[in-house]
Scaffold this active site. Structure first.
Site, short mmCIF file in Angstrom:
data_model
loop_
_atom_site.label_atom_id
_atom_site.label_comp_id
_atom_site.label_asym_id
_atom_site.label_seq_id
_atom_site.Cartn_x
_atom_site.Cartn_y
_atom_site.Cartn_z
N HIS A 135 38.79 37.19 54.46
CA HIS A 135 39.44 37.63 53.00
C HIS A 135 40.50 39.00 53.29
CE1 HIS A 135 36.11 40.59 53.74
NE2 HIS A 135 36.63 41.30 52.82
C1 UD1 Z 1 36.81 44.43 48.32
C2 UD1 Z 1 36.65 45.21 49.26
C3 UD1 Z 1 36.64 44.93 50.80
C4 UD1 Z 1 35.20 44.25 50.94
C5 UD1 Z 1 35.67 42.76 49.84
C6 UD1 Z 1 34.26 41.96 49.94
C7 UD1 Z 1 38.29 47.18 48.54
C8 UD1 Z 1 39.25 47.78 48.87
N1 UD1 Z 1 38.14 46.23 49.21
O1 UD1 Z 1 37.70 43.29 48.69
O2 UD1 Z 1 36.35 46.20 51.52
O3 UD1 Z 1 35.14 43.61 52.19
O4 UD1 Z 1 35.43 43.32 48.64
O5 UD1 Z 1 34.64 41.03 49.05
O6 UD1 Z 1 37.42 47.75 47.89
N2 UD1 Z 1 38.44 38.43 42.70
C9 UD1 Z 1 37.91 37.48 41.86
N3 UD1 Z 1 36.70 37.59 41.50
C10 UD1 Z 1 35.86 38.65 41.47
C11 UD1 Z 1 36.58 39.98 42.40
C12 UD1 Z 1 37.73 39.76 42.75
O7 UD1 Z 1 38.52 36.32 41.59
O8 UD1 Z 1 34.69 38.80 41.08
C13 UD1 Z 1 39.92 38.19 43.07
C14 UD1 Z 1 40.65 38.84 42.42
O9 UD1 Z 1 41.99 38.15 42.21
C15 UD1 Z 1 41.01 40.25 42.79
C16 UD1 Z 1 41.00 39.97 44.33
O10 UD1 Z 1 40.09 38.90 44.55
O11 UD1 Z 1 42.39 40.52 42.55
C17 UD1 Z 1 40.76 41.07 45.12
O12 UD1 Z 1 39.44 41.74 44.55
P1 UD1 Z 1 38.95 43.12 44.91
O13 UD1 Z 1 37.95 43.83 44.31
O14 UD1 Z 1 40.42 44.09 44.52
O15 UD1 Z 1 39.03 43.04 46.49
P2 UD1 Z 1 38.54 42.42 47.59
O16 UD1 Z 1 39.41 41.51 48.55
O17 UD1 Z 1 37.14 41.58 47.24
#
Ligand code: UD1
Length: 367
Positions: free
Chosen positions: A207
């Site tokens: 991821h």
């Molecule tokens: C975040 C953390 C990362 C951790 C990861 C675990 C930061 C900088 N990154 O990354 O360290 O390893 O979580 O999963 O805080 N999304 C969904 N549903 C959700 C959440 C996210 O669809 O419930 C999608 C969205 O498109 C979003 C993308 O995932 O834009 C990224 O989510 P985000 O929380 O920004 O970062 P992660 O890649 O999950």
């Protein structure tokens, strides 16, 4: 009595807060714990299911922040958290890990003079292109109490000039959750549902933006994984970001034709049941490097660096990088070596009692 706001935001936070919250509840004459969820993760599969699996109550406060760019997400968490902090007036705020929710809440506290404890302090990849590395450095630099999972954390903090008296080695709290739930996870039917036999499959998670947001890099990884899946089936529970990229980059057909099975993200117990029976784990996750170390499962980390070098030192983890040929060769070697983890060790204080030591430290540092 210490009033503590425990912050959770993203998937890797829930299994770290659960044992701490439970220990605080157990010591009810000493602690008044509350849970604040920033809403960084919000899908049922990324958040709610973890509360159920880990036996955590509905958060006392939900900031409902959701996804956005790093700046917007971090700023929104800060704006929503500030009035809560002013209203609640806790003795401590406890933040865990390295996600945007961690630094956002720690920063609000430091500006308002509220004490912050950082659990999982001191880890460093020394790669500042990783958003988490920035979150780790900044959170540690403004925290009042830095609770480290392994001795390398203490050494890193010393190098950064952080006073020894603020730093305490407590062990790895995620392993408290792992040990508490391993037996319970046996009731999961995930292996049967996917037709898997113990040690007859590999588990993959990916991821990190650096691995999945660039078509060429992700494509190279997929090619090497397709080759590995010819030797052993690979189960791939995919993060929403990753699943989106597989579709956007046109990799769906290649994956479907291979022996890689892409599935929805799993809950905590189902995922534990899955990786605990795997012959090999391939990942770019931080937590999974540690969970495989605790269980003595071979792990290949598909990154150029790790903030968890202790997992390599213990003998379960190999940093294979992102070169497809290297990943393939190393996977074949590890799969062929029945004794790969025969002499693997578990780090000191990864013993299921870290939450107790965290609570003791909060009390000690409050007097
Ligand atoms: C975040 C953390 C990362 C951790 C990861 C675990 C930061 C900088 N990154 O990354 O360290 O390893 O979580 O999963 O805080 N999304 C969904 N549903 C959700 C959440 C996210 O669809 O419930 C999608 C969205 O498109 C979003 C993308 O995932 O834009 C990224 O989510 P985000 O929380 O920004 O970062 P992660 O890649 O999950």
């Amino acid at each position: 009595m210490l009033k503590v706001l425990n912050i959770v935001g993203a998937r890797p936070n829930f299994m770290k807060i659960a044992p701490i919250y439970a220990e605080m509840k157990r010591r009810e004459s000493e602690f008044l714990p509350l849970i604040v969820h920033t809403g960084q993760h919000y899908d049922a599969a990324m958040s709610d299911s973890f509360f159920v699996d880990l036996g955590m109550p509905t958060p006392d406060v939900h900031l409902n922040v959701g996804s956005a760019s790093h700046a917007v997400q971090t700023a929104k968490i800060m704006m929503e958290f500030e009035p809560i902090l002013l209203g609640q007036k806790p003795d401590w705020v406890l933040v865990v890990g390295d996600v945007n929710s961690t630094i956002a809440c720690a920063l609000v506290c430091s500006k308002l003079g509220v004490k912050v404890a950082h659990v999982e302090a001191g880890l460093r990849s020394y790669d500042r292109t990783m958003p988490e590395e920035i979150n780790r450095i900044l959170t540690d630099s403004i925290s009042d109490l830095l609770l480290t999972p392994s001795p390398d954390g203490n050494e890193n903090l010393k190098k950064e000039g952080i006073a020894d008296e603020k730093v305490k080695l407590v062990g790895n709290v995620m392993i408290d959750s792992l040990l508490r739930n391993l037996k319970i996870a046996e009731s999961s039917t995930v292996r049967e549902d996917l037709n898997l036999t113990e040690k007859g499959y590999a588990v993959l998670t990916l991821h990190r933006p650096s691995n999945v947001d660039d078509k060429e890099v992700f494509g190279g990884l997929i090619d090497s994984l397709v080759s590995i899946s010819e030797k052993i089936p690979i189960i791939f529970p995919a993060h929403p970001r990753t699943k989106g990229r597989v579709e956007e980059f046109g990799f769906v057909e290649k994956v479907e034709k291979s022996n890689i099975k892409l599935i929805e993200p799993l809950g905590y117990l189902d995922f534990m049941r899955l990786y605990s029976g795997a012959k090999l784990v391939l990942t770019d996750s931080g937590g999974l490097q540690e969970e495989t170390t605790a269980l003595g499962i071979p792990c290949l980390t598909l990154r150029e660096n790790t903030e968890r070098p202790i997992t390599i030192e213990m003998g379960t983890n190999i940093l294979v990088g992102t070169n497809p040929e290297n990943i393939k060769q190393t996977a074949f070697e590890v799969l062929a070596d029945e004794n790969f983890t025969a002499n693997a060790k578990i780090p000191p204080l990864w013993d299921g009692k870290t939450a107790e030591r965290i609570c003791d430290s909060l009390l000690n540092y409050s007097t």
